[in-house]
Motif scaffolding. Structure first.
Motif, short mmCIF file in Angstrom:
data_model
loop_
_atom_site.label_atom_id
_atom_site.label_comp_id
_atom_site.label_asym_id
_atom_site.label_seq_id
_atom_site.Cartn_x
_atom_site.Cartn_y
_atom_site.Cartn_z
N TYR A 91 4.09 -1.98 -1.45
CA TYR A 91 2.88 -2.58 -0.89
C TYR A 91 1.69 -1.64 -1.06
CZ TYR A 91 -0.42 -4.45 2.49
OH TYR A 91 -1.55 -4.93 3.09
N TRP B 134 1.41 0.67 -3.28
CA TRP B 134 1.14 0.76 -4.72
C TRP B 134 0.37 -0.48 -5.19
CZ3 TRP B 134 5.49 1.80 -8.82
CH2 TRP B 134 4.91 2.09 -10.04
N LYS B 135 0.76 -1.66 -4.69
CA LYS B 135 0.08 -2.90 -5.08
C LYS B 135 -1.36 -2.91 -4.60
CE LYS B 135 0.14 -7.85 -4.41
NZ LYS B 135 0.62 -8.91 -3.54
N LYS B 136 -1.62 -2.39 -3.42
CA LYS B 136 -2.97 -2.35 -2.87
C LYS B 136 -3.79 -1.19 -3.46
CE LYS B 136 -2.97 -5.71 0.08
NZ LYS B 136 -3.94 -6.76 0.06
#
Length: 124
Positions: free
Chosen positions: A114, A116-118
């Motif tokens: 999460y 990393w995605k943000k």
């Protein structure tokens, strides 16, 4: 069994006494002016930054990404703290211990993905 709780109580009493003594020593010494002299001057009350004169305000708000990095470091430290005793006693824990730590690792991995995605882990 009562003796075991006695050890815990003794440990708590010693811990509280240590805290009170540790907090009390500076309070007592600050009252004794011959040990801790107080002679405030304008130079002593200025903000000190590595020997340089302060430019601008002395309070600076940091970027929130520093806090994200700090939180991720704490998460990884907690992960290491939980994984080491688990690995040392895996034979005694059996399948239940394995599935519990697997669930814990899934939660940590989802949090990492999460972040990393943000793009919270990218340095800008």
């Amino acid at each position: 069994m009562l003796a075991q709780f006695g050890y815990i109580g003794l440990f708590l009493i010693i811990g509280c006494a240590f805290i009170m003594v540790t907090l009390g020593i500076p309070a007592v010494l600050s009252r004794l002016t011959w040990i801790v002299p107080r002679k405030p001057t304008k130079v002593k009350l200025e903000t000190y930054e590595c020997g340089m004169q302060t430019t601008g305000r002395s309070w600076v708000q940091f970027n929130f990404r520093y806090y994200i990095y700090a939180l991720m470091l704490i998460v990884m430290d907690v992960l290491a703290v939980f994984l080491y005793p688990w690995a040392a006693s895996l034979g005694d824990l059996g399948a239940t211990g394995f599935f519990v730590i697997a669930f814990f690792l899934v939660i940590v991995t989802v949090g990492y993905l999460y972040a990393w995605k943000k793009r919270a882990l990218e340095w800008q």
